[in-house]
Write an enzyme that holds these catalytic residues in place. Structure first.
Site, PDB file in Angstrom:
ATOM      1  N   THR A   1      39.476  30.049  43.941  1.00 27.21           N
ATOM      2  CA  THR A   1      39.496  31.166  42.994  1.00 27.21           C
ATOM      3  C   THR A   1      38.285  31.095  42.077  1.00 27.21           C
ATOM      4  O   THR A   1      37.394  30.252  42.247  1.00 27.21           O
ATOM      5  CB  THR A   1      40.855  31.225  42.251  1.00 27.21           C
TER       6      THR A   1
ATOM      7  N   LYS B   1      34.360  31.408  44.386  1.00 28.40           N
ATOM      8  CA  LYS B   1      34.544  32.146  45.655  1.00 28.40           C
ATOM      9  C   LYS B   1      33.227  32.430  46.388  1.00 28.40           C
ATOM     10  O   LYS B   1      33.216  32.551  47.603  1.00 28.40           O
ATOM     11  CB  LYS B   1      35.253  33.478  45.407  1.00 28.40           C
TER      12      LYS B   1
ATOM     13  N   ASP C   1      42.037  38.184  50.949  1.00 27.66           N
ATOM     14  CA  ASP C   1      42.349  39.271  50.003  1.00 27.66           C
ATOM     15  C   ASP C   1      42.362  40.622  50.727  1.00 27.66           C
ATOM     16  O   ASP C   1      43.204  41.479  50.446  1.00 27.66           O
ATOM     17  CB  ASP C   1      41.317  39.308  48.865  1.00 27.66           C
TER      18      ASP C   1
HETATM   19  P1  NDP Z   1      35.589  41.652  38.219  1.00 27.10           P
HETATM   20  O1  NDP Z   1      35.290  41.159  36.859  1.00 27.10           O
HETATM   21  O2  NDP Z   1      34.742  41.223  39.379  1.00 27.10           O
HETATM   22  O3  NDP Z   1      35.526  43.286  38.190  1.00 27.10           O
HETATM   23  C1  NDP Z   1      36.166  43.976  37.154  1.00 27.10           C
HETATM   24  C2  NDP Z   1      36.187  45.486  37.460  1.00 27.10           C
HETATM   25  O4  NDP Z   1      36.992  46.104  36.451  1.00 27.10           O
HETATM   26  C3  NDP Z   1      34.822  46.161  37.388  1.00 27.10           C
HETATM   27  O5  NDP Z   1      34.782  47.254  38.269  1.00 27.10           O
HETATM   28  C4  NDP Z   1      34.804  46.652  35.928  1.00 27.10           C
HETATM   29  O6  NDP Z   1      33.969  47.773  35.722  1.00 27.10           O
HETATM   30  C5  NDP Z   1      36.232  47.086  35.751  1.00 27.10           C
HETATM   31  N1  NDP Z   1      36.641  47.117  34.349  1.00 27.10           N
HETATM   32  C6  NDP Z   1      36.907  46.061  33.546  1.00 27.10           C
HETATM   33  N2  NDP Z   1      37.268  46.504  32.310  1.00 27.10           N
HETATM   34  C7  NDP Z   1      37.218  47.857  32.354  1.00 27.10           C
HETATM   35  C8  NDP Z   1      37.478  48.885  31.403  1.00 27.10           C
HETATM   36  N3  NDP Z   1      37.865  48.607  30.144  1.00 27.10           N
HETATM   37  N4  NDP Z   1      37.336  50.178  31.794  1.00 27.10           N
HETATM   38  C9  NDP Z   1      36.952  50.473  33.063  1.00 27.10           C
HETATM   39  N5  NDP Z   1      36.685  49.553  34.017  1.00 27.10           N
HETATM   40  C10 NDP Z   1      36.813  48.249  33.654  1.00 27.10           C
HETATM   41  O7  NDP Z   1      37.139  41.327  38.481  1.00 27.10           O
HETATM   42  P2  NDP Z   1      37.885  41.187  39.877  1.00 27.10           P
HETATM   43  O8  NDP Z   1      37.409  42.255  40.782  1.00 27.10           O
HETATM   44  O9  NDP Z   1      37.812  39.795  40.353  1.00 27.10           O
HETATM   45  O10 NDP Z   1      39.424  41.427  39.452  1.00 27.10           O
HETATM   46  C11 NDP Z   1      39.875  42.686  38.976  1.00 27.10           C
HETATM   47  C12 NDP Z   1      41.378  42.655  38.778  1.00 27.10           C
HETATM   48  O11 NDP Z   1      42.037  42.471  40.023  1.00 27.10           O
HETATM   49  C13 NDP Z   1      41.893  41.528  37.879  1.00 27.10           C
HETATM   50  O12 NDP Z   1      42.883  42.071  37.033  1.00 27.10           O
HETATM   51  C14 NDP Z   1      42.509  40.540  38.845  1.00 27.10           C
HETATM   52  O13 NDP Z   1      43.563  39.817  38.268  1.00 27.10           O
HETATM   53  C15 NDP Z   1      43.045  41.472  39.917  1.00 27.10           C
HETATM   54  N6  NDP Z   1      43.177  40.849  41.233  1.00 27.10           N
HETATM   55  C16 NDP Z   1      44.402  40.935  41.866  1.00 27.10           C
HETATM   56  C17 NDP Z   1      44.566  40.404  43.109  1.00 27.10           C
HETATM   57  C18 NDP Z   1      45.894  40.508  43.782  1.00 27.10           C
HETATM   58  O14 NDP Z   1      46.115  39.824  44.799  1.00 27.10           O
HETATM   59  N7  NDP Z   1      46.802  41.340  43.321  1.00 27.10           N
HETATM   60  C19 NDP Z   1      43.475  39.714  43.821  1.00 27.10           C
HETATM   61  C20 NDP Z   1      42.220  39.710  43.084  1.00 27.10           C
HETATM   62  C21 NDP Z   1      42.094  40.261  41.831  1.00 27.10           C
HETATM   63  P3  NDP Z   1      32.418  47.603  35.231  1.00 27.10           P
HETATM   64  O15 NDP Z   1      31.629  47.382  36.494  1.00 27.10           O
HETATM   65  O16 NDP Z   1      32.148  48.886  34.563  1.00 27.10           O
HETATM   66  O17 NDP Z   1      32.391  46.413  34.289  1.00 27.10           O
END
Ligand code: NDP
Length: 276
Positions: free
Chosen positions: A64, A68, A109
């Site tokens: 994690t 990764k 994933d």
């Molecule tokens: P990253 O940090 O790589 O990406 C975050 C994403 O969320 C970006 O697109 C970012 O946009 C967006 N974002 C964050 N805050 C905001 C906001 N206030 N308004 C709009 N967009 C926002 O995170 P991950 O991709 O690794 O994880 C994302 C979520 O997915 C987490 O909550 C994680 O726990 C969950 N997850 C769940 C899994 C499951 O099995 N259910 C597996 C993996 C992850 P920007 O580019 O504009 O910053």
């Protein structure tokens, strides 16, 4: 009962205290009578941690944040889809007749998200709007392409969204154009809606009626505000625990060769979440 024949599994990352995976995998081992244990291992130095796993005879390990991507350089082999995604969340160590075990990296994933979506909609031939452009969006996006879906992508930060959309070969939809979009499903891959900011929404609720199926990958809370607003508009909804459960089931199959006990894993995840 841990003894000299207990098989070793676990998760490396930093932090790992929050991980629900130990509850899920240990419950599955117990249900199937497998003499295995799955341990959370906070690992600051990935290279040293990885050598330790190999030297100590670990069989399967989840990877994690923040390892990764960096773990890829340590592998002997990588699964082709994990290579496309550019991230590995699963290691399989295979003993060799001579020499050190070989380590192959996978990404489960995308398998988890496709299987979760398939509970309401087979991805093949359907159009899915992905919200987000982070690590999870990459896995979900490449996974949907593998499954034969058409995708559209939107993201708060346009430059990041356009970059991922061009890698996926799909259209980028600026936020202002979302009211013109209809698709068979919508998947939120952002962290928007996660506690403590659980009243936040990744898309205006009045647009949700344009998507018959709405899936959230946020799982804390389980019934996110997005899913509640979607259900209130008649959409079929899929919670974030489904993706977590199915990606764990794919790991379990890779590591043990056995089909994962789905209900046992889901109940273990729910109990662990509920206890927090
Ligand atoms: P990253 O940090 O790589 O990406 C975050 C994403 O969320 C970006 O697109 C970012 O946009 C967006 N974002 C964050 N805050 C905001 C906001 N206030 N308004 C709009 N967009 C926002 O995170 P991950 O991709 O690794 O994880 C994302 C979520 O997915 C987490 O909550 C994680 O726990 C969950 N997850 C769940 C899994 C499951 O099995 N259910 C597996 C993996 C992850 P920007 O580019 O504009 O910053």
């Amino acid at each position: 009962m841990i003894n000299g024949r207990t098989q070793l599994f676990g998760i490396i990352g930093n932090p790992v205290e929050h991980s629900l995976s130990p509850a899920m995998h240990n419950a599955a081992f117990a249900a199937l009578g497998i003499n295995g244990v799955y341990i959370p291992m906070r690992s600051i130095d990935l290279r040293e941690g990885f050598s330790g796993l190999r030297a100590l005879g670990f069989i399967g390990v989840s990877v994690t944040v923040p390892h990764k991507v960096a773990v890829i350089s340590l592998l002997d082999e990588i699964d082709p889809v994990a290579r496309k995604i550019g991230a590995v969340n699963t290691l399989l160590f295979q003993k060799q007749p001579e020499g050190r075990p070989l380590c192959k990296g996978f990404n489960t994933d995308w398998l988890g998200s496709n299987q979760a979506l398939a509970e309401e909609l087979e991805p093949k031939g359907h159009t899915v709007l992905i919200i987000g452009a982070g690590g999870a969006a990459r896995a979900v996006g490449f996974g949907l392409i593998e499954a034969g879906a058409r995708i559209l992508l939107t993201n708060r930060t346009e430059s990041k969204g356009r970059e991922l959309a061009s890698q996926l070969g799909c259209p980028f939809i600026p936020t202002a154009d979302l009211p013109t979009i209809q698709a068979d499903a919508l998947i939120n891959t952002t962290s928007v809606g996660m506690a403590p900011l659980d009243q936040a929404l990744p898309i205006s609720p009045e647009l949700l009626a344009n998507f018959p199926v709405v899936m959230d990958i946020v799982y804390a809370p389980l019934a996110t505000r997005l899913l509640q607003e979607a259900a209130a508009r008649g959409c079929r909804t899929i919670d974030g625990l489904k993706m977590l459960q199915y990606q764990g089931a794919a790991q379990f199959k890779l590591w043990t060769g056995k089909d994962a006990p789905g209900a046992v894993m889901r109940n273990a995840l729910l109990a662990e979440l509920g206890g927090r």
